[in-house]
Design an enzyme around this catalytic site. Structure first.
Site, mmCIF file in Angstrom:
data_model
loop_
_atom_site.group_PDB
_atom_site.id
_atom_site.type_symbol
_atom_site.label_atom_id
_atom_site.label_comp_id
_atom_site.label_asym_id
_atom_site.label_seq_id
_atom_site.Cartn_x
_atom_site.Cartn_y
_atom_site.Cartn_z
ATOM 1 C CG ASP A 182 20.687 50.299 44.556
ATOM 2 O OD1 ASP A 182 21.321 49.587 43.767
ATOM 3 O OD2 ASP A 182 20.880 51.529 44.659
ATOM 4 C CD GLU B 1 23.508 52.038 39.379
ATOM 5 O OE1 GLU B 1 23.929 52.504 38.307
ATOM 6 O OE2 GLU B 1 22.338 52.254 39.782
#
Length: 481
Positions: free
Chosen positions: A78, A145
């Site tokens: 991400d 994350e």
């Protein structure tokens, strides 16, 4: 021909451009996760994809390296999605538009996503190249994350055999990370009361701030738009009676917010007085933040259309008090590591929705007891104000390991290649190594990466030359027995 096709190493930049075309906001990593699975299938590699969309890809050792210990290569799928006010990009459906001058790579009006797209690109380039000498590679690519290390927290790593982990989520070449703060997310909610709006309407915007990553830049004294709006409203409340109809600032709890907007309702006769007071506050703030946020400004706009509802006067006072009373920023500095924040919190998202005001924090500390004490303080103050708190995404600190054979090997190779020792540091930002160290016994971790600047902002850049040097370094690390 891609825009990065002339850059070296070609394989790395080809994958970086390919993944930049795929939407990969936190909680929306399905497409990039499936892309990595399709890659693994195409290259006939062992792969795993869990329900969270974490991906693990395993490549057996090249000839002559079967007896070498495996290496885990780790990064996240991400990215933080921020854009300039005029950008029309939809992060749920659109990719990033890359720009380059041959020396640096940026994005057109958005974050670049080199954090951590470059890790994905490195990993896929390593896995796809049959000429590279390497031990068994176990590539771990996690989701979410940027919103609390949620992918790393939930992933099953029982199939991994490696005990040496190379995390590629750092932003300064030549600096090896060997420890980081733990953290948590905190959402503080305050119930309020609404009444029908009346009077005149005035929109106030705090804008032009530098922003940045709340782990990497929170010690640089940069302005937080949500906090500055709290100050604007507090100072204005002593001069003019007003009520709040809208309040919103920031998009990510771990990004220092660059803008915040409030809509006020007040007597028409007080409009000019309010504008004058806000202008005076803006001039003071511009002076105070002249070095860190040189483009800071307060903008007022008289609204022609009155909102349908506003907070009553008592709730407005509660909201202003709430934003101003809760702790924010650095709480303590590390007594062991010079210039390293030990404990901090960033109010990254502020939003008034109907009868509820929400303030969302990223909390960090390298000391577990200090982190818990700060969360307890937030809970107490929020409760005392009549609100509630929700804690999520708790992750442990990555404690510095004095005896690290893997780090010693990496440092020796670096010194041989570049004639100098790398800097070994601990940081305040969260890194997934701590979670993996808790899942894999005796895991030896190091985090490194190429030069990036202004991550989590629309000014994010990636150094082309540094990407090449780090690639060459990774090849030497894998080749060295």
């Amino acid at each position: 021909m891609g825009i990065l096709s002339g850059l070296e190493p070609q394989n790395v930049f080809a994958y970086f451009e390919a993944i930049s075309a795929i939407p990969r906001a936190s909680y929306h990593e399905e497409k990039i996760s499936d892309y990595c699975v399709a890659f693994a299938k195409e290259h006939h590699l062992e792969w795993y994809q869990d329900s969270l969309k974490n991906v693990i890809i395993i490549k057996e050792a090249s000839a002559g390296y079967e007896a070498e210990p495996p290496v885990i290569i780790q990064g996240h799928l991400d990215m933080v999605c921020e854009k300039e006010p005029g950008s029309t990009i939809d992060f749920d459906t659109d990719g990033i538009k890359l720009l380059t001058d041959g020396n640096t790579i940026t994005a057109d009006g958005t974050t670049l996503g080199a954090d951590d797209g470059i890790a994905i690109a490195y990993a896929l380039a390593l896995l796809s190249d049959q000429t590279i000498a390497h031990p068994k590679l176990e590539v771990v690519l996690t989701v979410c994350e940027e919103v609390g290390l949620e992918g790393a927290s939930g992933i099953d790593v029982s199939m991994l055999t490696g005990r040496r982990l190379l995390n590629l989520d750092s932003e300064e070449e030549g600096i090896f990370l060997a420890g980081c703060a733990g953290g948590a997310g905190a959402v503080c909610r305050l119930p309020l009361r609404q009444i029908p709006a009346d009077g005149a309407s005035l929109k106030v915007t705090v804008t032009g701030l530098t922003g940045g990553h709340s782990g990497a830049e929170i010690n640089k004294g940069r302005g937080n738009a949500n906090l500055l709006m709290g100050r604007v409203l507090l100072e204005l409340s002593s001069k003019v009676r007003f009520t709040l109809a809208a309040l919103e600032g920031g998009k990510k709890d771990n990004a220092i917010p660059r803008t915040c907007t409030a809509t006020l309702c007040l007597a028409p006769a007080d409009l000019e007085k309010a504008e004058t007071a806000i202008l005076a506050t803006g001039q003071n703030l511009s002076g105070e933040y002249a070095v860190t946020d040189k483009d800071l400004k307060l903008v007022t706009e008289r609204n022609m259309n009155l909102p349908s509802a506003m907070l009553d006067e008592s709730s407005t006072q509660q909201a202003v008090m709430f934003v101003n009373m809760l702790p924010a920023g650095i709480q303590t500095m590390s007594p062991d590591v010079p210039d390293l924040p030990e404990t901090s919190l960033n109010p990254g998202i502020l939003k008034l929705e109907g009868t509820q005001l929400t303030l969302q924090y990223a909390v960090r500390s390298s000391v577990e007891s200090a982190k818990q004490a700060l969360l307890d303080k937030l809970a107490f103050l929020t409760g005392a104000a009549g609100g509630s708190i929700e804690i999520s995404g708790v992750y442990p600190a990555w404690e510095y390991r004095r005896n690290s054979p893997f780090r010693e090997k990496l440092a020796a190779i670096y010194e041989k290649m570049y004639g100098k020792q790398p800097a070994v540091v601990a940081i305040h930002a969260g890194v997934e190594c701590g979670l993996f160290a808790g899942k894999i016994p005796d895991l030896d971790c190091v985090s490194l990466g190429p030069d990036m600047h202004s991550i989590h902002t629309t000014e994010e850049t990636l150094s082309v030359a540094s990407v090449k040097r780090v690639w060459e370094y990774l090849l030497e690390v894998l080749k060295t027995k």
